[in-house]
Design a protein around this motif. Structure first.
Motif: not given
Lengths: 174, 61
Positions: A88-91, B5-10, A158-159, A79-85
């Motif tokens: 994971v993306l940084a790694k 439901e709004r994206y919280p940002g980076t 999350m992205t 469920a982590w995915g490749l581009f979701r967190h």
């Protein structure tokens, strides 16, 4: 696609083994690089570069590729995915960067090792290249330590893509 | 409800991480372009047998 618990654990074990093995191999490589640069004995310096050539070819390169592949499998099959967190993306980006730099800088090690087989190395032979090898190994170690830290702490975040996917799943599976 | 439901940002750690990575990348590129960098991609024939400079007339003095 989500893997079964057994397959997921197998993939994770393979990923941790490859990644930690890669980190350990780079530590050994760095020790040899420093010994090769600073040793006043020609035979010690020559032996260090010959050992480094073998380590990079038969240990570091295979482990770096194994780490990359098992990491991709572990992320895409869970469920982590490749581009979701972000972590994971940084790694992923750091692993690609480290593997690319590694592939780019295997040649200098080969050159010094080749010279060491031809004759005794003096402290001035290819000095700039030998300093560069120490710096590369240090940079690789830093990147791998950051990767390990990210993998253990898994910092939140999350992205935008991951957020959208999560929201879609909530809508479809209330 | 809409706010939830709004994206919280980076997150902040991603921004710090990104800036740090960008600075290191720029440093690496600048050092590479000025010839003082970590990379040395000369061909084997371009290495002097002793010392590390390329075989050029200017380095003979």
């Amino acid at each position: 696609m989500t893997m079964s618990s057994r397959v997921r654990k197998l993939a994770l074990t393979a990923h941790v083994t490859a990644s930690v093995g890669w980190l350990g191999a780079v530590v050994g490589f760095l020790a040899l690089a420093i010994a090769g640069l600073t040793s006043e004995q020609c035979q010690t310096a020559g032996a260090a570069y010959l050992a480094m050539k073998l380590i990079i070819r038969f240990v570091i390169v295979p482990l770096s590729l194994a780490s990359l592949v098992t990491g991709l499998v572990s992320s895409l099959g869970t469920a982590w995915g490749l581009f979701r967190h972000y972590w994971v993306l940084a790694k992923l980006l750091l692993t690609i960067l480290a593997t690319s730099l590694l592939a780019l800088h295997t040649q200098p090690v080969g050159r010094v090792a080749r010279l060491a087989t031809e004759r005794m190395l003096s402290s001035t032979d290819l000095r700039q290249v030998r300093i560069q090898i120490v710096a590369d190994a240090g940079a690789a170690l830093l990147v791998l330590l950051v990767n390990t830290t990210l993998g253990v702490y898994k910092p939140r975040g999350m992205t935008r893509y991951g957020w959208r996917k999560q929201h879609q799943q909530k809508v479809w599976q209330p | 409800m809409a706010d939830l439901e709004r994206y919280p940002g980076t997150p902040r750690w991603v921004k710090v991480f990104g800036i740090f990575a960008l600075v290191l990348l720029l440093l690496f590129v600048v050092l590479h372009l000025t010839g003082r960098g970590l990379g040395d991609h000369r061909r084997p024939g371009e290495y002097a047998p002793s010392g590390d400079g390329p075989r050029s007339p200017e380095r003979g003095h």
